[in-house]
Scaffold this motif. Structure first.
Motif, short mmCIF file in Angstrom:
data_model
loop_
_atom_site.label_atom_id
_atom_site.label_comp_id
_atom_site.label_asym_id
_atom_site.label_seq_id
_atom_site.Cartn_x
_atom_site.Cartn_y
_atom_site.Cartn_z
N ASP A 183 0.83 -1.21 0.00
CA ASP A 183 0.00 0.00 0.00
C ASP A 183 0.87 1.26 0.00
N GLY A 184 1.90 1.28 0.83
CA GLY A 184 2.74 2.46 0.92
C GLY A 184 3.51 2.73 -0.36
N LEU A 185 4.18 1.70 -0.88
CA LEU A 185 4.96 1.88 -2.10
C LEU A 185 4.06 2.10 -3.31
N GLY A 186 2.90 1.43 -3.31
CA GLY A 186 1.98 1.59 -4.44
C GLY A 186 1.39 2.98 -4.52
N ALA A 187 1.13 3.58 -3.37
CA ALA A 187 0.54 4.91 -3.35
C ALA A 187 1.52 5.97 -3.84
N GLY A 188 2.82 5.73 -3.62
CA GLY A 188 3.82 6.68 -4.08
C GLY A 188 3.84 7.95 -3.25
N GLY A 189 4.43 8.98 -3.81
CA GLY A 189 4.58 10.23 -3.08
C GLY A 189 5.92 10.27 -2.37
N ASP A 190 6.05 11.20 -1.43
CA ASP A 190 7.32 11.30 -0.72
C ASP A 190 7.40 10.25 0.39
N ASP A 240 7.58 10.44 3.69
CA ASP A 240 6.69 10.58 4.84
C ASP A 240 5.28 10.10 4.51
N ARG A 241 4.82 10.38 3.30
CA ARG A 241 3.48 9.94 2.90
C ARG A 241 3.41 8.42 2.87
N MET A 242 4.44 7.79 2.30
CA MET A 242 4.44 6.33 2.22
C MET A 242 4.47 5.71 3.62
N LEU A 243 5.27 6.27 4.50
CA LEU A 243 5.34 5.73 5.85
C LEU A 243 4.03 5.92 6.60
N THR A 244 3.36 7.03 6.35
CA THR A 244 2.05 7.28 6.99
C THR A 244 1.02 6.27 6.50
N ILE A 245 1.02 6.01 5.21
CA ILE A 245 0.08 5.03 4.65
C ILE A 245 0.36 3.64 5.20
N ARG A 277 15.28 0.82 0.95
CA ARG A 277 16.37 1.80 1.06
C ARG A 277 16.09 3.01 0.17
N ASN A 278 15.68 2.77 -1.06
CA ASN A 278 15.51 3.87 -2.01
C ASN A 278 14.26 4.69 -1.75
N LYS A 279 13.17 4.04 -1.34
CA LYS A 279 11.89 4.74 -1.20
C LYS A 279 11.64 5.23 0.23
N LEU A 280 12.08 4.46 1.22
CA LEU A 280 11.76 4.78 2.61
C LEU A 280 12.96 5.27 3.41
N GLY A 281 14.13 5.03 2.88
CA GLY A 281 15.33 5.45 3.61
C GLY A 281 15.71 4.52 4.74
N GLY A 282 15.10 3.35 4.81
CA GLY A 282 15.40 2.41 5.89
C GLY A 282 14.36 1.32 5.99
N GLN A 283 14.40 0.60 7.09
CA GLN A 283 13.49 -0.53 7.28
C GLN A 283 12.49 -0.26 8.40
#
Length: 274
Positions: free
Chosen positions: A107-114, A116-121, A242-248
């Motif tokens: 859901d997070g990666l699919g929604a895209g955006g920055d 913080d948005r992905m982590l919130t989703i 790593r590329n989208k979220l900056g970590g795990q």
């Protein structure tokens, strides 16, 4: 003279047993009792040391599902129903912990955006379309792989299920080792990273479980395919994190476990091709 820890005499294997019990509590819904000499069983696990017992804990968690798989197959329900009931049993045992991680990450990666948005989703308890698709595909692939294995190797597919559960949890340590926590306030930030000695013990347990499975009809090529593909499958997920979220996060680790388990089972299917 016995060493004393917490008022109880020390004994060989004590810490390993405590770590195994903590693994089973954290990663499942099993009612694991307090072990002799163990401190508070509900404390936050020590993830610097705990992961050393993950392969063995994964194998134990898969045992009820393996029994269901073999019993329903022998009982004549057929491969699809037997595999479906086994995967359902495994999900019930773990509380769908890893499946939830896979769906949240999708859901997070699919929604895209920055970031913080992905982590919130990903933190949202609701499931979206990407998560639902990922969850469906993950379940379908596991059921399909187990059903195919039942056709090709019979009840030995139950051993494959146990081994896949163990190897996938070993492989899912990759993001914990390679990536920093993506959040400063998440469980992964508080948990820390496994030590080198913990990883060494975990790897040794994984090898031991692979060797123990050989007499049960999986074959050397099949076991090697399971181990190799389980390890390789987590790298794309780790790279995306790593590329989208900056970590795990815990969701990334859960998704890695699911992807590794699917890849391991599919590797065995390919190795057992008629």
């Amino acid at each position: 003279m016995d060493r004393q820890t917490g008022g109880e005499a020390d004994w060989p294997g004590r810490e390993a047993l405590h770590d195994l019990a903590a693994c089973l509590r954290f990663y499942s819904r099993l009612p694991v009792p307090q072990m002799p000499g163990e401190g508070d069983p509900h404390r936050t696990p020590d993830f610097a040391r705990l992961p050393r017992m993950l392969p063995l804990a994964g194998a134990i968690l898969a045992l009820p599902a393996a029994v269901v798989l073999a019993a329903t197959w022998i009982g004549g329900l057929g491969p699809f129903l037997a595999a479906t009931l086994a995967v359902g049993t495994l999900a019930a045992t773990t509380g769908g912990l890893h499946e939830d991680g896979l769906a949240d990450l999708a859901d997070g990666l699919g929604a895209g955006g920055d970031r913080d948005r992905m982590l919130t989703i990903m933190r949202d308890s609701r499931i979206g379309s990407y998560g639902a698709i990922a969850l469906f595909l993950g379940l379908a692939l596991r059921i399909g792989a187990l059903a195919t294995l039942l056709d090709r190797i019979g009840a030995a597919a139950a051993i494959a299920l146990v081994l896949a559960a163990a190897l996938s949890r070993l492989a899912a340590l990759a993001p914990m080792v390679l990536l920093p926590p993506a959040r400063s306030d998440g469980l992964s930030a508080a948990a820390g990273r496994p030590t080198g000695s913990s990883l060494g013990v975990a790897a040794a347990l994984g090898v031991a479980l692979c060797l123990a499975s050989l007499p049960f009809g999986l074959g050397l090529a099949g076991v090697a395919a399971m181990a190799g593909l389980s390890a390789l499958a987590v790298w794309p997920v780790t790279s995306l994190a790593r590329n989208k979220l900056g970590g795990q996060t815990g969701d990334v680790i859960g998704a890695c476990q699911q992807v590794a388990e699917i890849a391991g089972l599919l590797g065995l299917v390919a190795a057992m091709a008629p």
